[in-house]
Design an enzyme around this catalytic site. Structure first.
Site, PDB file in Angstrom:
ATOM      1  N   CYS A  72      -1.306   4.659   5.412  1.00  0.00           N
ATOM      2  CA  CYS A  72      -1.316   3.378   6.131  1.00  0.00           C
ATOM      3  C   CYS A  72       0.022   3.063   6.795  1.00  0.00           C
ATOM      4  O   CYS A  72       0.082   2.217   7.683  1.00  0.00           O
ATOM      5  CB  CYS A  72      -1.720   2.245   5.199  1.00  0.00           C
ATOM      6  SG  CYS A  72      -0.619   2.023   3.783  1.00  0.00           S
ATOM      7  N   GLY A 243       3.232  -8.941   1.629  1.00  0.00           N
ATOM      8  CA  GLY A 243       3.808 -10.255   1.410  1.00  0.00           C
ATOM      9  C   GLY A 243       2.956 -11.392   1.954  1.00  0.00           C
ATOM     10  O   GLY A 243       1.788 -11.207   2.297  1.00  0.00           O
ATOM     11  N   GLY A 246       0.966 -11.069   5.292  1.00  0.00           N
ATOM     12  CA  GLY A 246      -0.367 -10.494   5.269  1.00  0.00           C
ATOM     13  C   GLY A 246      -1.258 -11.041   4.182  1.00  0.00           C
ATOM     14  O   GLY A 246      -2.235 -10.390   3.783  1.00  0.00           O
ATOM     15  N   ASN A 248      -0.700 -11.317   1.062  1.00  0.00           N
ATOM     16  CA  ASN A 248      -0.588 -10.537  -0.168  1.00  0.00           C
ATOM     17  C   ASN A 248       0.332 -11.246  -1.150  1.00  0.00           C
ATOM     18  O   ASN A 248       1.186 -12.048  -0.742  1.00  0.00           O
ATOM     19  CB  ASN A 248      -0.022  -9.144   0.111  1.00  0.00           C
ATOM     20  CG  ASN A 248      -0.947  -8.249   0.901  1.00  0.00           C
ATOM     21  OD1 ASN A 248      -0.552  -7.175   1.324  1.00  0.00           O
ATOM     22  ND2 ASN A 248      -2.182  -8.680   1.133  1.00  0.00           N
TER      23      ASN A 248
END
Length: 314
Positions: A72, A243, A246, A248
């Site tokens: 990714c 983080g 995104g 997260n």
């Protein structure tokens, strides 16, 4: 997905590490269990005019072709300064990049997305296999399929995360335009993940890195190997948090330490004592405060707060 949901909500499940599509990550965060979810990485890499071109291209090709681009953190688009574009294109061709024409671009674009999502048939496939699927021919020595692009969006498939040896090439006139283009690409499908830059000017690097919404910026290295910590000092991992950019819970490269409960045994090392704060300090704090409260009131508040929290160094 039903089986995954059952596993995530099971009473014996204590913590979840979710690597996958946004639906899986959302399910993990909605499971009622502590969860680490990671996002996609539509990684742009900027080749600045000061870059060592041959080295930069070599690192990008090595990075993009590793495991046929399934990591990714692999580069999805090259953003290049116009003043060095001719040299970069020449070097890309020398190192096996197959530049495709408009007809071939349309053919390849038609197989990148399927029903609005990444076509699984191209993921991790070689350039030759992708070309065959698209109905075009590329040389046997081709390392990556590359097309020039100007726009960013789902209607421009070369601008999305492709997880295969396919690259878009954008041309910019300045560092500011490069930052804007990279940010557009990140917002399309890689916000908070990774970006790269090949550059020999420290001020440009600092300026470029400061403005991008990424959790890791890879300098003068392939973003695949740099992002996962193989060629950088970043924590080695294949699970890369994005983080709050995104959505997260962490921006870290996730490792075993994130899955452990740590018990801290803390011995007392100091005692609380009344503070002896100089009047001059109190007055300075008070004078900097908002004028809507009297200085005497602020001074008293400051004294009380400092009296409560001051610790002895003995």
């Amino acid at each position: 997905m039903l089986a995954v949901n059952e596993l995530m909500t099971h009473q014996l499940t204590n913590v979840i590490l979710a690597t996958g599509g946004s639906a899986m990550v959302k399910a993990a965060y909605s499971s009622g269990k502590p969860a680490y979810g990671v996002g996609p990485g539509n990684v742009p890499v900027y080749i600045h005019s000061s870059a060592q071109i041959s080295s930069a291209v070599q690192k990008i090709i090595e990075s993009k072709t590793f495991d046929n681009g399934t990591i990714c953190a692999s580069e999805q688009a090259i953003v290049v300064d116009r003043k060095i574009k001719r040299k970069v294109v020449s070097e890309l061709k020398r190192q096996g990049a197959a530049f495709i024409d408009d007809y071939e671009k349309d053919r390849v674009a038609s197989v990148i997305l399927k029903n609005g999502a990444l076509n699984p048939q191209i993921v991790g496939k070689s350039p030759q296999q992708i070309a065959e699927l698209a109905g075009i021919i590329v040389p046997n020595h081709t390392t990556v399929i590359l097309s020039e692009e100007t726009e960013v969006g789902k209607s421009h498939p070369f601008s999305v995360e492709k997880l295969s040896p396919i690259l878009a090439l954008y041309t910019v006139e300045s560092v500011n335009e490069a930052k804007q283009k990279c940010q557009q690409l990140l917002e399309l499908g890689g916000i908070g993940h990774t970006a790269g830059i090949h550059c020999e000017e420290q001020a440009v690097i600092e300026d470029f890195v400061a403005d991008l919404s990424v959790s890791r910026a890879v300098i003068n290295a392939g973003t695949t190997f740099g992002g996962i910590g193989a060629t950088t000092a970043i924590q080695p991992s294949l699970t890369l948090g994005c983080g709050s950019f995104g959505s997260n819970s962490t921006s870290d490269n996730i490792g075993p330490q994130h899955l452990l409960n740590i018990k801290r045994v803390a011995f007392g090392i100091r005692e609380i004592t009344k503070a002896n704060i100089p009047q001059q300090v109190v007055e300075q704090v008070a004078s900097a405060a908002t004028p809507s409260i009297s200085k005497d009131d602020i001074a008293e508040i400051v004294k009380n707060i400092l009296r409560e929290i001051q610790f002895s160094n003995n």
